[in-house]
Design a protein around this motif. Structure first.
Motif, PDB file in Angstrom:
ATOM      1  N   MET A 281       0.794  -1.039   0.020  1.00  0.00           N
ATOM      2  CA  MET A 281       0.046   0.062   0.003  1.00  0.00           C
ATOM      3  C   MET A 281       0.881   1.249   0.010  1.00  0.00           C
TER       4      MET A 281
ATOM      5  N   GLU B 158       2.106   4.808   0.773  1.00  0.00           N
ATOM      6  CA  GLU B 158       1.903   5.771   2.039  1.00  0.00           C
ATOM      7  C   GLU B 158       1.374   7.044   1.847  1.00  0.00           C
ATOM      8  N   LEU B 159       0.442   7.341   2.469  1.00  0.00           N
ATOM      9  CA  LEU B 159      -0.308   8.491   2.464  1.00  0.00           C
ATOM     10  C   LEU B 159       0.500   9.626   3.265  1.00  0.00           C
ATOM     11  N   GLU B 160       0.257  10.986   2.932  1.00  0.00           N
ATOM     12  CA  GLU B 160       1.083  12.051   3.896  1.00  0.00           C
ATOM     13  C   GLU B 160       0.178  12.078   5.138  1.00  0.00           C
ATOM     14  N   PRO B 161       0.783  11.906   6.330  1.00  0.00           N
ATOM     15  CA  PRO B 161       0.111  11.944   7.520  1.00  0.00           C
ATOM     16  C   PRO B 161      -0.783  13.209   7.679  1.00  0.00           C
ATOM     17  N   GLU B 162      -1.929  13.063   8.172  1.00  0.00           N
ATOM     18  CA  GLU B 162      -2.467  14.243   8.584  1.00  0.00           C
ATOM     19  C   GLU B 162      -2.918  14.401  10.026  1.00  0.00           C
ATOM     20  N   PRO B 163      -2.475  15.458  10.508  1.00  0.00           N
ATOM     21  CA  PRO B 163      -2.420  15.362  12.066  1.00  0.00           C
ATOM     22  C   PRO B 163      -3.750  15.566  12.844  1.00  0.00           C
ATOM     23  N   ALA B 164      -3.929  15.269  13.892  1.00  0.00           N
ATOM     24  CA  ALA B 164      -5.103  15.478  14.689  1.00  0.00           C
ATOM     25  C   ALA B 164      -5.632  16.814  14.556  1.00  0.00           C
TER      26      ALA B 164
ATOM     27  N   ASP C  52      -5.244  14.118  21.104  1.00  0.00           N
ATOM     28  CA  ASP C  52      -4.286  13.224  21.363  1.00  0.00           C
ATOM     29  C   ASP C  52      -3.004  13.866  21.585  1.00  0.00           C
TER      30      ASP C  52
ATOM     31  N   SER D  48      -0.474  14.637  20.171  1.00  0.00           N
ATOM     32  CA  SER D  48       0.227  15.725  19.187  1.00  0.00           C
ATOM     33  C   SER D  48      -0.372  17.102  19.091  1.00  0.00           C
TER      34      SER D  48
END
Lengths: 158, 108
Positions: B1, B3-9, B32, B34
């Motif tokens: 799969m 990797e997607l760019e992480p989206e922060p909370a 959380d 973050s």
């Protein structure tokens, strides 16, 4: 069904890890998804903040059980603590202990793997709903078995 | 799969005083580790110390983990009472199983 994804060691990955678990478990009851999401968040947080490591998240969805594994390269072993109600930290694994059907830590040659399981409830509930409508003997028996299987799990979750 | 760019909370914090003089902190989104520090700073900056009564309105808070719980406990130490309004079922369950439902009053 098994899905695995690698996450980088950054705080933003924690929300991403939750999203991954939520997506993999779509179709499961809300209570189950939310518990899995919360426990995954705690384990991902431990990898990023305490192990200071990238981590890999694996979701195994089988007929009866959901198993989530978080592995990282941290050498230290997480220890569940018993915080008092005034303590601000030490609650991550306490939450995993409280919500999981079962959980554990497996050391590996280059780090560790922390896992938890949850029962799959959808099948039992589906049977129960069907037997309520039809009253059919076969489906009623199926529903009873489902409920009993659920109860058998209870002591482990205490 | 791939990797997607992480989206922060993402979390929104709004504060106001209710007619009884209690400080209300309205949270929405996801809380959380973050973004827990930003809530901690906001709570610490609330006028005027000492706060008498603090209400966290969690109606719109979709997610909170132990990092968020830690901030709420910290706030409870500085206020005479802390209420949590409309926590989600999973947050309610965590508060009960960890004994924290005795630290906060939970509404309703």
């Amino acid at each position: 069904m098994k899905s695995t994804r690698h996450f980088h060691c950054r705080l933003e990955s924690i929300a991403d890890a939750r999203r991954f678990v939520r997506d993999r478990l779509s179709g499961q009851p809300r209570e189950t998804v939310e518990a899995a999401e919360l426990m995954s968040s705690e384990l991902a947080t431990n990898s990023v903040r305490h192990a200071v490591s990238d981590f890999e998240l694996r979701v195994h969805l089988s007929r009866d059980e959901i198993r989530v594994e978080v592995s990282d390269h941290g050498q230290g072993q997480p220890v569940p603590r018993s915080p008092t109600v005034r303590d601000q930290s030490g609650r991550g694994l306490q939450i995993v202990q409280a919500l999981a059907q079962d959980w554990g830590i497996t050391p590996s040659s280059n780090g560790k793997l922390v896992w938890f399981t949850l029962p799959v409830r959808g099948r039992a509930e589906e049977h129960e709903a069907r037997s309520t409508v039809s009253g059919g003997l076969t489906e009623l028996t199926g529903a009873k078995q489902g409920v009993q299987a659920g109860r058998a799990d209870q002591p482990q979750r205490a | 799969m791939a990797e997607l760019e992480p989206e922060p909370a993402t979390m929104q914090i709004d504060t106001h005083l209710d007619p009884m003089g209690a400080q209300v902190v309205v949270l929405s989104g996801e809380l959380d580790s973050s973004n827990a520090a930003s809530l901690q700073e906001r709570v610490a900056s609330l006028p005027p110390p000492p706060v008498r009564s603090l209400i966290f309105d969690l109606t719109g808070l979709r997610f909170m983990d132990s990092a968020g719980i830690a901030v709420l406990i910290g706030a409870a130490a500085r206020a005479s009472s802390v209420s949590l309004r409309n926590p989600s079922p999973i947050i309610r369950r965590v508060l009960e199983t960890t004994g924290l439902s005795t630290v906060f009053s939970i509404e309703p």
